[in-house]
Design a protein around this motif. Sequence first.
Motif, PDB file in Angstrom:
ATOM      1  N   GLY A 224      40.716-126.232  12.664  1.00 55.07           N
ATOM      2  CA  GLY A 224      40.369-125.213  11.698  1.00 55.07           C
ATOM      3  C   GLY A 224      38.882-125.110  11.446  1.00 55.07           C
ATOM      4  O   GLY A 224      38.363-124.034  11.150  1.00 55.07           O
ATOM      5  N   ALA A 225      38.182-126.233  11.570  1.00 56.96           N
ATOM      6  CA  ALA A 225      36.742-126.246  11.327  1.00 56.96           C
ATOM      7  C   ALA A 225      35.934-126.279  12.618  1.00 56.96           C
ATOM      8  O   ALA A 225      34.859-125.698  12.702  1.00 56.96           O
ATOM      9  N   GLU A 226      36.459-126.964  13.646  1.00 60.17           N
ATOM     10  CA  GLU A 226      35.656-127.217  14.840  1.00 60.17           C
ATOM     11  C   GLU A 226      36.272-126.700  16.132  1.00 60.17           C
ATOM     12  O   GLU A 226      35.694-126.878  17.206  1.00 60.17           O
ATOM     13  N   GLY A 227      37.430-126.084  16.061  1.00 63.21           N
ATOM     14  CA  GLY A 227      38.056-125.646  17.293  1.00 63.21           C
ATOM     15  C   GLY A 227      38.645-126.812  18.071  1.00 63.21           C
ATOM     16  O   GLY A 227      38.756-127.933  17.572  1.00 63.21           O
ATOM     17  N   LEU A 228      38.985-126.567  19.318  1.00 62.13           N
ATOM     18  CA  LEU A 228      39.661-127.589  20.120  1.00 62.13           C
ATOM     19  C   LEU A 228      38.762-128.784  20.426  1.00 62.13           C
ATOM     20  O   LEU A 228      39.249-129.860  20.775  1.00 62.13           O
ATOM     21  N   VAL A 258      35.955-120.194   7.349  1.00 69.43           N
ATOM     22  CA  VAL A 258      35.013-119.071   7.334  1.00 69.43           C
ATOM     23  C   VAL A 258      33.880-119.339   6.348  1.00 69.43           C
ATOM     24  O   VAL A 258      33.380-118.432   5.697  1.00 69.43           O
ATOM     25  N   ALA A 259      33.476-120.603   6.251  1.00 66.26           N
ATOM     26  CA  ALA A 259      32.321-120.939   5.411  1.00 66.26           C
ATOM     27  C   ALA A 259      31.092-120.220   5.954  1.00 66.26           C
ATOM     28  O   ALA A 259      30.997-119.940   7.156  1.00 66.26           O
ATOM     29  N   PRO A 260      30.121-119.891   5.097  1.00 65.46           N
ATOM     30  CA  PRO A 260      28.928-119.175   5.559  1.00 65.46           C
ATOM     31  C   PRO A 260      28.239-119.890   6.710  1.00 65.46           C
ATOM     32  O   PRO A 260      28.193-121.119   6.764  1.00 65.46           O
ATOM     33  N   HIS A 261      27.711-119.130   7.645  1.00 69.15           N
ATOM     34  CA  HIS A 261      27.026-119.704   8.799  1.00 69.15           C
ATOM     35  C   HIS A 261      25.869-120.589   8.338  1.00 69.15           C
ATOM     36  O   HIS A 261      25.069-120.212   7.497  1.00 69.15           O
ATOM     37  N   GLY A 262      25.799-121.785   8.908  1.00 70.62           N
ATOM     38  CA  GLY A 262      24.737-122.705   8.553  1.00 70.62           C
ATOM     39  C   GLY A 262      25.032-123.572   7.356  1.00 70.62           C
ATOM     40  O   GLY A 262      24.242-124.432   6.997  1.00 70.62           O
ATOM     41  N   ALA A 263      26.178-123.339   6.720  1.00 66.73           N
ATOM     42  CA  ALA A 263      26.525-124.173   5.564  1.00 66.73           C
ATOM     43  C   ALA A 263      26.762-125.599   6.026  1.00 66.73           C
ATOM     44  O   ALA A 263      27.326-125.839   7.093  1.00 66.73           O
ATOM     45  N   PRO A 264      26.322-126.588   5.253  1.00 75.57           N
ATOM     46  CA  PRO A 264      26.500-127.972   5.671  1.00 75.57           C
ATOM     47  C   PRO A 264      27.970-128.349   5.682  1.00 75.57           C
ATOM     48  O   PRO A 264      28.758-127.842   4.888  1.00 75.57           O
ATOM     49  N   PRO A 265      28.373-129.238   6.610  1.00 75.28           N
ATOM     50  CA  PRO A 265      29.769-129.673   6.624  1.00 75.28           C
ATOM     51  C   PRO A 265      30.114-130.410   5.355  1.00 75.28           C
ATOM     52  O   PRO A 265      29.288-131.127   4.782  1.00 75.28           O
ATOM     53  N   GLN A 266      31.329-130.234   4.897  1.00 75.21           N
ATOM     54  CA  GLN A 266      31.755-130.810   3.629  1.00 75.21           C
ATOM     55  C   GLN A 266      32.983-131.683   3.835  1.00 75.21           C
ATOM     56  O   GLN A 266      33.784-131.451   4.730  1.00 75.21           O
ATOM     57  N   ASN A 267      33.117-132.684   2.988  1.00 77.31           N
ATOM     58  CA  ASN A 267      34.392-133.359   2.841  1.00 77.31           C
ATOM     59  C   ASN A 267      35.082-132.745   1.639  1.00 77.31           C
ATOM     60  O   ASN A 267      34.439-132.316   0.686  1.00 77.31           O
ATOM     61  N   GLY A 268      36.393-132.710   1.659  1.00 78.75           N
ATOM     62  CA  GLY A 268      37.112-132.124   0.532  1.00 78.75           C
ATOM     63  C   GLY A 268      37.149-130.615   0.636  1.00 78.75           C
ATOM     64  O   GLY A 268      36.931-130.021   1.686  1.00 78.75           O
ATOM     65  N   ASN A 269      37.400-129.952  -0.502  1.00 89.20           N
ATOM     66  CA  ASN A 269      37.587-128.510  -0.523  1.00 89.20           C
ATOM     67  C   ASN A 269      36.371-127.751  -1.028  1.00 89.20           C
ATOM     68  O   ASN A 269      36.455-126.558  -1.274  1.00 89.20           O
ATOM     69  N   ALA A 270      35.249-128.444  -1.218  1.00 91.62           N
ATOM     70  CA  ALA A 270      34.065-127.780  -1.741  1.00 91.62           C
ATOM     71  C   ALA A 270      33.615-126.671  -0.795  1.00 91.62           C
ATOM     72  O   ALA A 270      33.331-126.900   0.379  1.00 91.62           O
ATOM     73  N   PHE A 272      35.306-124.388   0.541  1.00 93.09           N
ATOM     74  CA  PHE A 272      36.253-124.102   1.609  1.00 93.09           C
ATOM     75  C   PHE A 272      36.798-122.679   1.491  1.00 93.09           C
ATOM     76  O   PHE A 272      37.210-122.240   0.424  1.00 93.09           O
ATOM     77  N   ALA A 273      36.767-121.960   2.592  1.00 95.79           N
ATOM     78  CA  ALA A 273      37.386-120.641   2.672  1.00 95.79           C
ATOM     79  C   ALA A 273      37.930-120.497   4.080  1.00 95.79           C
ATOM     80  O   ALA A 273      37.310-120.935   5.045  1.00 95.79           O
ATOM     81  N   ALA A 274      39.116-119.914   4.206  1.00 93.23           N
ATOM     82  CA  ALA A 274      39.745-119.867   5.517  1.00 93.23           C
ATOM     83  C   ALA A 274      40.557-118.600   5.683  1.00 93.23           C
ATOM     84  O   ALA A 274      40.936-117.936   4.721  1.00 93.23           O
TER      85      ALA A 274
END
Length: 325
Positions: A224-228, A258-270, A272-274
């Motif tokens: 969901g975040a990084e693809g295959l 679908v987090a904004p381009h360049g947004a830092p990776p997050q742990n948790g749901n902070a 988060f949009a999908a």
Amino acid sequence: MQAAALAACLPLAACESPVALAGTFVQLWREHLDWSREQWQSRLAATRKFGCTTIFVQWVAIDTQNSSENHDWAASDTLLQGLLDDCAQLGITVHLGLPYDDRWWQVIGAADVNALDAFLASTAARATAWMRAAAWPRHRAFGGWYVPYEIEQYSWADAARAQRLATWLHTLAEVAKATSTRAPTLSTYHSRLAAPHANATLDGLWRTLLAHADVHPMIQDGAGAEGLGAYTALQPLHDLFVAQGVPFDLIVELFENVAPHGAPPQNGNAGFAARAATYARVQAQWKIARDYGAQRVVAFALDPYVIGDAPGAHALRDAWRSALR
């Protein structure tokens, strides 16, 4: 005969085996507390039509511990009774998630060891008391407990913190087995955040956890975040489970972050949009999942990414149904 068989396989897409799931997650939110029995029955029936015979209710309550405003909520016994009864009628087994304290990411992301110890103690006390008091293990649809705290390597890079996690998990696992006769399930994923110690790996953390706690891990595929490409980082953990004969499930993510381009990776749901993934990507995940060695391939999640109301869900649902015909 061979020519006829070949012709039957054209176009090639028609010969692809359809995605087959053993189960899916159901993520309860406060708004679900107001759903009617008919609404639940409709969603559960739709879930069963996609072949799912197991659901994982991610949590049955959320504890906020907010001193200024109380946002706590819990599913009523009536809701859970109806859900279990309806699942029993459909031939669906239910794993119930324990109450979830939403300070998890805040606490484990801080350096305050005393706060971590207090948090682990309070969540263990809450969860074990809930399991001991619950009558649900006697229901014929009940399949076990689910621990709703996701495990990744970044937050537990320090060996002493990892040992604290293992002790906490051991406490939950022992009570889960005592109340249900089954080891609890919990999910794990590979964090994209660079661990502060080079030797802090996800498989290394799980060597510690498996040595102290009897649990059934579920690997989130991270697509969901990084693809295959996410499967590459998970390979050492997969190999550890296979080498040690540890039964595990694989969670196939049906969304695209679908987090904004360049947004830092997050742990948790902070942040988060999908949205729903395409069926082509889900089918590519399935090609890996079917040979992965998992006991079950579980979706996160049919609702809302397949049987939801968003346009992307409609597209994924239609493509999936066409493949199942």
